[in-house]
Structure formats: C-alpha cells, structure tokens
Scaffold this motif. Structure first.
Motif, PDB file in Angstrom:
ATOM      1  N   LEU A  77      28.238   0.794 -39.941  1.00 10.08           N
ATOM      2  CA  LEU A  77      28.487   0.766 -41.246  1.00 10.08           C
ATOM      3  C   LEU A  77      28.287   1.973 -42.006  1.00 10.08           C
ATOM      4  N   SER A  78      27.250   2.731 -41.352  1.00 13.12           N
ATOM      5  CA  SER A  78      26.909   3.957 -41.796  1.00 13.12           C
ATOM      6  C   SER A  78      28.107   4.771 -41.553  1.00 13.12           C
ATOM      7  N   TYR A  92      17.586  -0.441 -50.622  1.00  9.98           N
ATOM      8  CA  TYR A  92      17.672  -1.545 -51.288  1.00  9.98           C
ATOM      9  C   TYR A  92      19.296  -1.837 -51.731  1.00  9.98           C
ATOM     10  N   GLN A  93      20.003  -0.815 -52.024  1.00  7.51           N
ATOM     11  CA  GLN A  93      21.207  -1.229 -52.576  1.00  7.51           C
ATOM     12  C   GLN A  93      21.974  -1.663 -51.298  1.00  7.51           C
ATOM     13  N   ASP A  94      21.687  -1.092 -50.048  1.00  8.80           N
ATOM     14  CA  ASP A  94      22.420  -1.515 -48.996  1.00  8.80           C
ATOM     15  C   ASP A  94      22.348  -3.096 -48.565  1.00  8.80           C
ATOM     16  N   HIS A  95      20.893  -3.410 -49.009  1.00  7.33           N
ATOM     17  CA  HIS A  95      20.848  -4.961 -48.740  1.00  7.33           C
ATOM     18  C   HIS A  95      21.642  -5.778 -49.812  1.00  7.33           C
ATOM     19  N   GLY A  96      21.817  -4.990 -51.218  1.00 10.36           N
ATOM     20  CA  GLY A  96      22.482  -5.827 -52.096  1.00 10.36           C
ATOM     21  C   GLY A  96      23.767  -5.912 -51.734  1.00 10.36           C
ATOM     22  N   TYR A  97      24.569  -4.834 -51.334  1.00  7.38           N
ATOM     23  CA  TYR A  97      25.898  -4.819 -50.859  1.00  7.38           C
ATOM     24  C   TYR A  97      26.070  -5.823 -49.809  1.00  7.38           C
ATOM     25  N   LEU A  98      25.150  -5.995 -48.676  1.00  2.76           N
ATOM     26  CA  LEU A  98      25.432  -6.998 -47.931  1.00  2.76           C
ATOM     27  C   LEU A  98      25.183  -8.430 -48.317  1.00  2.76           C
ATOM     28  N   LEU A  99      24.378  -8.615 -49.227  1.00  2.00           N
ATOM     29  CA  LEU A  99      24.098  -9.757 -49.556  1.00  2.00           C
ATOM     30  C   LEU A  99      25.029 -10.456 -50.665  1.00  2.00           C
ATOM     31  N   SER A 100      25.758  -9.447 -51.192  1.00  5.43           N
ATOM     32  CA  SER A 100      26.886  -9.611 -52.137  1.00  5.43           C
ATOM     33  C   SER A 100      28.220 -10.266 -51.354  1.00  5.43           C
ATOM     34  N   ARG A 101      28.213  -9.490 -50.068  1.00  2.61           N
ATOM     35  CA  ARG A 101      29.370 -10.004 -49.356  1.00  2.61           C
ATOM     36  C   ARG A 101      29.230 -11.056 -48.773  1.00  2.61           C
ATOM     37  N   ILE A 102      27.972 -11.525 -48.280  1.00  2.00           N
ATOM     38  CA  ILE A 102      27.664 -12.855 -47.865  1.00  2.00           C
ATOM     39  C   ILE A 102      27.870 -14.015 -48.905  1.00  2.00           C
ATOM     40  N   SER A 125      16.768   2.622 -55.613  1.00  2.00           N
ATOM     41  CA  SER A 125      17.827   1.985 -55.658  1.00  2.00           C
ATOM     42  C   SER A 125      17.556   0.269 -55.854  1.00  2.00           C
ATOM     43  N   PHE A 126      16.360  -0.014 -56.179  1.00  2.00           N
ATOM     44  CA  PHE A 126      16.014  -1.448 -56.255  1.00  2.00           C
ATOM     45  C   PHE A 126      16.807  -1.958 -57.667  1.00  2.00           C
ATOM     46  N   GLU A 127      16.703  -1.378 -58.603  1.00  2.00           N
ATOM     47  CA  GLU A 127      17.647  -1.759 -59.768  1.00  2.00           C
ATOM     48  C   GLU A 127      19.068  -2.125 -59.638  1.00  2.00           C
ATOM     49  N   ALA A 128      19.640  -1.336 -58.906  1.00  2.94           N
ATOM     50  CA  ALA A 128      20.987  -1.494 -58.490  1.00  2.94           C
ATOM     51  C   ALA A 128      21.191  -2.678 -57.310  1.00  2.94           C
ATOM     52  N   PHE A 129      20.208  -2.929 -56.691  1.00  2.00           N
ATOM     53  CA  PHE A 129      20.258  -3.977 -55.771  1.00  2.00           C
ATOM     54  C   PHE A 129      19.904  -5.283 -56.589  1.00  2.00           C
ATOM     55  N   VAL A 294      31.741  -7.472 -42.579  1.00  2.00           N
ATOM     56  CA  VAL A 294      32.126  -6.689 -43.619  1.00  2.00           C
ATOM     57  C   VAL A 294      33.547  -6.048 -43.181  1.00  2.00           C
ATOM     58  N   TYR A 295      33.571  -6.101 -42.077  1.00  2.00           N
ATOM     59  CA  TYR A 295      35.316  -5.546 -41.642  1.00  2.00           C
ATOM     60  C   TYR A 295      36.242  -6.607 -41.863  1.00  2.00           C
ATOM     61  N   VAL A 296      35.683  -7.965 -41.684  1.00  2.00           N
ATOM     62  CA  VAL A 296      36.623  -9.023 -41.937  1.00  2.00           C
ATOM     63  C   VAL A 296      36.971  -8.992 -43.285  1.00  2.00           C
ATOM     64  N   ASP A 297      35.892  -8.954 -44.129  1.00  2.00           N
ATOM     65  CA  ASP A 297      36.097  -9.049 -45.595  1.00  2.00           C
ATOM     66  C   ASP A 297      36.888  -7.823 -46.136  1.00  2.00           C
ATOM     67  N   LYS A 298      36.667  -6.658 -45.768  1.00  2.00           N
ATOM     68  CA  LYS A 298      37.271  -5.732 -46.390  1.00  2.00           C
ATOM     69  C   LYS A 298      38.590  -5.427 -45.963  1.00  2.00           C
ATOM     70  N   HIS A 299      38.914  -5.556 -44.724  1.00  2.00           N
ATOM     71  CA  HIS A 299      39.994  -5.131 -43.925  1.00  2.00           C
ATOM     72  C   HIS A 299      40.917  -5.752 -43.266  1.00  2.00           C
ATOM     73  N   ASP A 300      40.359  -6.849 -42.835  1.00  2.51           N
ATOM     74  CA  ASP A 300      41.331  -7.897 -41.922  1.00  2.51           C
ATOM     75  C   ASP A 300      42.298  -8.616 -42.653  1.00  2.51           C
ATOM     76  N   ASN A 301      42.889  -9.418 -41.871  1.00  4.12           N
ATOM     77  CA  ASN A 301      43.964 -10.091 -42.425  1.00  4.12           C
ATOM     78  C   ASN A 301      43.644 -11.534 -43.088  1.00  4.12           C
ATOM     79  N   PRO A 302      44.280 -12.217 -43.789  1.00  6.05           N
ATOM     80  CA  PRO A 302      43.843 -13.556 -44.409  1.00  6.05           C
ATOM     81  C   PRO A 302      43.576 -14.473 -43.617  1.00  6.05           C
ATOM     82  N   GLN A 303      44.140 -14.476 -42.358  1.00  5.76           N
ATOM     83  CA  GLN A 303      43.641 -15.700 -41.424  1.00  5.76           C
ATOM     84  C   GLN A 303      42.200 -15.589 -41.144  1.00  5.76           C
ATOM     85  N   ARG A 304      41.903 -14.374 -40.785  1.00 10.62           N
ATOM     86  CA  ARG A 304      40.578 -14.274 -40.493  1.00 10.62           C
ATOM     87  C   ARG A 304      39.404 -14.448 -41.519  1.00 10.62           C
TER      88      ARG A 304
END
Length: 469
Positions: A77-78, A92-102, A125-129, A294-304
């Motif tokens: 991811l990095s 913290y903002q990284d945690h927020g990003y991953l949780l939002s994707r879930i 970055s806690f407030e952003a989280f 994250v890969y499937v959510d951002k870049h992959d095809n609709p079936q996945r």
C-alpha cells in the motif's frame, strides 16, 4: 469362617474400597503441583478438539470475515502511495482510509482489534481519521467497535479512547486468569465476541445463528467459554490472488483420521514445522488482506468488486493485524499459532453456532462434577468387585488358583486387562456426559486414566484386603 462373617468382611471391604479410592481421586484431581494438572487439562482438550475439528458445524463461518494487514500489505500500500506510512505503526489517517474502504460495502459490524491507548504526539492525523470514519458510518449504517483492552472496573478511559467512544463502542478484548478460555463478561463488561454476537443474532434480521439465544442477563462475571476450533479452511474470496494453497477435503471421516494420525505422530514427524508450512496460513474463517481489498475496490473489474461486496455486506468483520515483532498471537489446537484476532472470530463463531448452549470452560462446578464422576466410578467398580468376588472371581494376583474356562477364566487370567477396559468405558461415558449433555469442555482423561492405573494396581495387589486382615 461362617457365611455371615464372609459377607460382613466383603461389606467392609466394599466400604474401605469406596473410601480409599475416593480419597486418592480427590488428591489427584484437586492438586495441581507445578501446574501439571492444568497442562494435562490443556493436552486433553487440545487432542480432542484437534481430532473432532472436521465435525465442527460450518453454520456461521460465512458470516464472519477477518480483514488482516501484515508487513507485506503495508509495504504494498505504501509503494502505491495509498497510505502514508511504510511500516508499523501506520498513521491514524491510514486506519481511517482502510476502515472506510471496508465500511463502503456495508458490513453489519466492524471490530477493530487494534489497541489505541495514547494518542501519538508525532501523528496529528487523528481528526482526519475521526471525520472520515464518521462519514463512512453515516453512509453505511455499520456498527463500529474498538478494542478497549482489559476494561478494569474504575479504569479511566484515556483521551484517545474517549474520542473513539464518540465514534463507536469500546469493548473488552483483554483479560487474565482464564487460561485459554474466552470470558463472556470480564469485570462488569461483556467482551468483544459477545458484543459481536449480540449484533449478529439479536434483532430483527439475525445472521446464521442457531441454538437458544444467550441473553445479556444470563451472562455473569467470570462466565467463560471453551472455544472449539473448526478445521476446514474457508474458501478464499479471491482464489486467483491467494498465495496460500489451502485444501478442504470433503470427506469428514478422512479429515478426522488425518488429524488423529498427525496428533499421534507430531513428535516423530514435524507436522508443526517445515513439514507443513501452510498450516497456520489456512485458518477456519475467510481472510481478506487489506492490499487485496483496496486493489479490487479501486482498480479491478466489476465482477471482482461484486464478489467483494458479497463477502462483506451485512457480515461481521474483524479488522486485525499479523505483524513481525507484534506478539498478538493465539495457540490453536488445529492451526498452531494464529494472529490473536482469530481467537475473537472463533469465539464469535461458537456463540453464533451454539448460543446459550456454548461449551463452558472449567470452573468450580466442573471441578465438583469431576469429583462426583470419580466417586460414581469408584462405587460402580466397588459394587462390581463385590459381586465378582462373591461369585469366586477375584481381580487379584493369584497365579496358583485354577483359572477355569469361560468368562470366569478370562477374568481370572486377565484381571488388569479387564480393569483397564472397564475404566476406559467409564471415562468415555463420562466425557460424553460432560461434553454433549452438560456442555462442559472435555474431561481431563489423562488424570482419570492415571487414577484408573493406580486403582487397578491397588485392586490387583489386593491392598484393601491387607488392611482388613
């Protein structure tokens, strides 16, 4: 000696046997020198749960998903500039990003099995989280639970925990004094698995829950569950990405036989080491690594993405970690060492599968039951010996006596074999009674077999008869 005298002697022999054998059992079952008794209990339970793991019912498995990040996930991811940190701890903002994707895929609940104790001064970055997670909660309707550690009575929440409590619920995920059991209520608060069970099984649309509902009022402080582990690994959501070749044989009896052979030969063939390197990477529940998600959510095809939605929507998600140098591990009798989040997942699965009929861990009541079971065994044995001796079939070492033929001859010729078989049958029946009927974890058969050996030797050497004279 007259007939009345013989009967009187046999009666006192019966009484003395009951008293002596019961006392020996009380000493062996009550004492725990150097923790040997606890080790024997754990060995019995591990052996039993390992052998029967293929028979664990997979009713709730598909409703529980473990989302895991490890060192590889952070690195991936990095390198793609998806999160800012390149090592643990992530921001913290990284945690927020991953949780939002879930939460984008609307799981019913997400338990964050990561302990936040103090807000890091070098991470602003806690407030952003907080903002990002708050928006995701509003959009998804997901319930969010955070690990609160031990949750001691009177313990004051830290500043960051107070902020987390404004976003989601704080649940107990740590304890001491329960051995390898999973408490349902620690101090005054229910633990993570029970809170998740309530969200999964209580309400208008329960998930795949069975068994009588376990109400909060029925959960008392100190109640603990013996976690039974399933053995068949879940099918990966994205098999094409999976690095772990996990197989689940459809023949349950074959799987049980394989587990039995592995248990017997594990000290001869290194089943726990290099001979079986995939073992711990094939847990019972579905695992999604965050970089794949994250890969499937951002870049992959609709079936996945549709498969990802099916895997997460309305499910119970446990968000945890598997990192080198972070020693949050649990020992499973089936999978060896696993990340600690799988302990919560398996405990939740047990509650969803059995409800109020969950398998209870050892407690004072079970200790009394063990003593009662041993007393019943002693009485049955003493009555049996009374009638055998009354009919001229002693279980003692008497090589000069005429063994005869038929059943009497067999008993006279092999008294120790008979006594071993007798105790084996009783121990099996006691185990079935405790586990299947009374819903307690497997009886300490090692201690019971040790007792049966001691008592069989005393019977064979006719020690009681020497006391009577």
């Amino acid at each position: 000696m007259s007939g009345a005298g013989i009967l009187n002697r046999q009666f006192w022999k019966f009484v003395l046997r009951v008293a002596l054998y019961t006392f020996i059992g009380w000493v062996v079952l009550s004492m725990n020198p150097f923790g040997i008794g606890d080790r024997a209990d754990e060995a019995t339970q591990d052996a039993f749960y390992q052998v029967v793991s293929p028979y664990y019912p997979a009713k709730a498995r598909d409703d529980i998903v473990v989302v895991l990040f490890n060192d590889r996930s952070i690195r991936e991811l990095s390198e793609h500039n998806i999160i800012a940190a390149n090592e643990w701890p992530i921001l913290y903002q990284d945690h927020g990003y991953l949780l939002s994707r879930i939460m984008k895929y609307q799981p019913r609940a997400v338990f964050v099995d990561i302990y936040f104790k103090q807000e890091r001064s070098i991470d602003p970055s806690f407030e952003a989280f907080s903002r990002r997670v708050g928006r995701s909660l509003d959009d998804s309707g997901t319930r969010l639970l955070f690990a609160a550690g031990y949750g001691y009575t009177g313990e004051l929440a830290t500043g960051i925990q107070q902020k987390l409590a404004a976003i989601g619920s704080m649940v107990v995920n740590g304890w001491s004094g329960y051995g390898r059991a999973y408490p349902l209520r620690h101090q005054t608060r229910t633990t993570a698995a029970y809170e998740l069970y309530s969200l999964a099984c209580r309400g208008k649309s329960p998930l795949s829950c069975s068994g009588p509902v376990l109400e909060p009022i029925d959960v008392e402080s100190g109640d603990a569950m013996s976690v039974r582990w399933g053995g068949r690994p879940a099918t990966p959501v994205f098999e094409e990405f999976s690095r772990d070749k996990c197989r689940s044989d459809s023949n349950t009896h074959y799987q049980m036989a394989a587990q039995l052979v592995k248990g017997v030969l594990q000290d001869i063939v290194d089943y726990n080491g290099a001979a079986n390197p995939d073992k711990e990477r094939c847990p019972y529940h579905t695992v999604l690594y965050v970089d794949e998600l994250v890969y499937v959510d951002k870049h992959d095809n609709p079936q996945r993405r549709e498969r990802l939605k099916t895997a997460l929507k309305d499910k119970i998600v446990l968000f945890g970690m598997d990192l080198e140098g972070v020693h949050d591990r649990v020992d499973s009798p089936v999978h060896d060492s696993l990340p600690g989040v799988f302990f919560h997942a398996m405990a939740l699965d047990n509650l969803m599968t059995y409800g109020a009929d969950y398998i209870q861990a050892s407690n004072e009541r079970m200790n009394r039951l063990n003593l009662g079971i041993w007393f019943a065994m002693v009485v049955i044995l003493s009555v049996l010996l009374y009638f055998l001796e009354k009919h001229g079939v002693p279980m003692t070492a008497s090589p000069q006596q005429d063994k005869g033929s038929g059943l009497k001859g067999m008993l006279r010729g092999n008294p120790r074999v008979f006594l071993f078989g007798f105790f084996t049958v009783l121990i099996i029946l006691a185990s079935i009674l405790l586990f299947r009927v009374m819903r307690y974890e497997p009886v300490n058969s090692i201690a019971f077999f040790a007792l049966s050996g001691i008592v069989s030797l005393l019977v064979y050497r006719d020690i009681v008869d020497r006391f009577i004279g």
